[in-house]
Design an enzyme around this catalytic site. Sequence first.
Site, PDB file in Angstrom:
ATOM      1  N   GLU A  98      29.534  33.714  44.023  1.00 61.28           N
ATOM      2  CA  GLU A  98      30.203  34.024  45.449  1.00 61.28           C
ATOM      3  C   GLU A  98      29.356  35.212  45.855  1.00 61.28           C
ATOM      4  O   GLU A  98      28.774  35.964  45.312  1.00 61.28           O
ATOM      5  CB  GLU A  98      31.604  34.434  45.323  1.00 61.28           C
ATOM      6  CG  GLU A  98      32.695  33.189  44.922  1.00 61.28           C
ATOM      7  CD  GLU A  98      34.086  33.781  45.080  1.00 61.28           C
ATOM      8  OE1 GLU A  98      34.817  32.789  45.997  1.00 61.28           O
ATOM      9  OE2 GLU A  98      34.537  34.678  44.693  1.00 61.28           O
ATOM     10  N   ASP A 103      37.106  41.268  50.049  1.00 61.46           N
ATOM     11  CA  ASP A 103      35.567  41.263  50.239  1.00 61.46           C
ATOM     12  C   ASP A 103      35.277  42.384  51.284  1.00 61.46           C
ATOM     13  O   ASP A 103      35.854  41.932  52.689  1.00 61.46           O
ATOM     14  CB  ASP A 103      34.698  40.390  50.339  1.00 61.46           C
ATOM     15  CG  ASP A 103      35.106  38.993  49.413  1.00 61.46           C
ATOM     16  OD1 ASP A 103      35.819  39.129  48.710  1.00 61.46           O
ATOM     17  OD2 ASP A 103      34.475  38.160  49.452  1.00 61.46           O
TER      18      ASP A 103
HETATM   19  C1  FRU Z   1      34.919  36.182  47.227  1.00 59.61           C
HETATM   20  C2  FRU Z   1      35.611  35.276  48.144  1.00 59.61           C
HETATM   21  C3  FRU Z   1      34.586  34.558  49.009  1.00 59.61           C
HETATM   22  C4  FRU Z   1      35.273  34.064  50.004  1.00 59.61           C
HETATM   23  C5  FRU Z   1      36.321  35.018  50.284  1.00 59.61           C
HETATM   24  C6  FRU Z   1      37.583  34.520  50.639  1.00 59.61           C
HETATM   25  O1  FRU Z   1      36.056  37.307  46.827  1.00 59.61           O
HETATM   26  O2  FRU Z   1      36.179  34.288  47.430  1.00 59.61           O
HETATM   27  O3  FRU Z   1      33.733  33.714  48.270  1.00 59.61           O
HETATM   28  O4  FRU Z   1      34.355  33.873  51.349  1.00 59.61           O
HETATM   29  O5  FRU Z   1      36.661  35.763  49.070  1.00 59.61           O
HETATM   30  O6  FRU Z   1      38.590  35.553  51.107  1.00 59.61           O
END
Ligand code: FRU
Length: 460
Positions: free
Chosen positions: A192, A22
């Site tokens: 998310e 992300d």
């Molecule tokens: C989304 C996610 C988020 C989390 C991060 C962990 O892709 O799963 O929810 O904070 O990636 O790397």
Amino acid sequence: DLARVAARPKIHFAPQRNWMNDPNGLIFHDGVYHLFFQHNPEGTAWGNMSWGHATSTDLIDWTEHAVALRYDSDAQIFSGSIVSDDTNTSGLGTDGRGPLVALYTAASEGGQAQAVAWSDDGGTTWTKYGVVLDRGTSDFRDPKVFRYENHWVMVTVEAADRQIHLYRSDDLLRWEHLSAFGPQGPTEGIWECPDLFPIGDDWVMALSVNPGHPAGGSGMLYFVGHFDGTSFAAQRWDWLDHGPDYYAGVTFSGLDERVMIGWLNNWIYAHDLPDAPWQGSMALPRALTLRDGRLIQTPAIVPTEASRQVARDVALGAEEWVLPADALQTAVRLQMTIASTAATVALTLESVEEDQAAPSVHLTYSEGELLLERASDAFIDNELFPVTASVLVPEEHRDALDLDIWIDAGSVEIFAAAGSLTLSVLTLADYRRRRLAICARGGEALMTEVRVTELRSSAH
Ligand code: FRU
């Protein structure tokens, strides 16, 4: 041995080394765009989550910096956001100067909670302050903070509950619960990376779900509605990108306009893609607006090269029109309009070298529908890698469909119907080994103009 060679993108951000997912902490500050990102500083697979850091002045050329926030024995650093605390509401600034404040998820065996770190040197070095919001749960994450009237608002998720929680604060440190939103709309997968922002008089809640996207696996959607300072009420929702590879997109803080960057990938096969010194890239930055309650997305970057016309008034038939090979010597933007049609128009992007046979990508326009297909890849052992994604073109764009196609090494992003539809897809292939052809079936269609823009980045 035959193996898929990962192609390094030219105009999409990818870290020099190691895993990325992300985008985090997007902020425009003192004339510089900052992109932080979920990063494993020690390997090409997910793990040891930390925040990598890159900066740019034009959203095309990125300079990567040292890891900004590193995991430690207490917690990994999951996704989150950054705000400029100009008036030092947090009191964390040195000599009363406003610091940059990051809100991220501290993730450990013990659970997930929102934590603060601050920087008083414009984002280069960070000091961890500690946890500021803990519900005692295990999937509470991804805080996105914005200024609202004279206080701060945080949007965050209880991922497994498919629920968004809103909080408010005066100082970024003490948070008071405002309301919850959801479950609503797609609830097959976990929720998310929420983002909430105004566009004109409307509010948009952007969200990532995994799985449950119609193209298979993870993807993004948005709700359009109203935020009254306490709660968000949705009027409608739609998928944000109709291709398989767009996730975890959030918008920049510190800009008047809305610019989003997403991760150009899909959790379903992110770990099965070819290994390279790096793993993962971002999608192109997109400017977001609304038209008739529908999100309009346009590329937020301006190519340095001028566009040139490569074809005009081409009557498409069964015989292929092939993009001149010299137009695919670098990453390119291809703009075209397809007028009429009783016909089915089919665009194919395929490998020309067999030992590097990459999955071909087909874009078909027929009876008001756009269909994107990605073939299987002999080297990728994941049954969800071959993709079929379809979307209806809004009525008013059907007679003359405009396509704005960005072809980089490894990916294609399509903006269609004046930005009302986007389709992002990983192709893994190098553009130089490909051929792009267009034909019409079941009648004729007119391609009124084809323009090509070469895309360069001095950084790659
Ligand atoms: C989304 C996610 C988020 C989390 C991060 C962990 O892709 O799963 O929810 O904070 O990636 O790397």
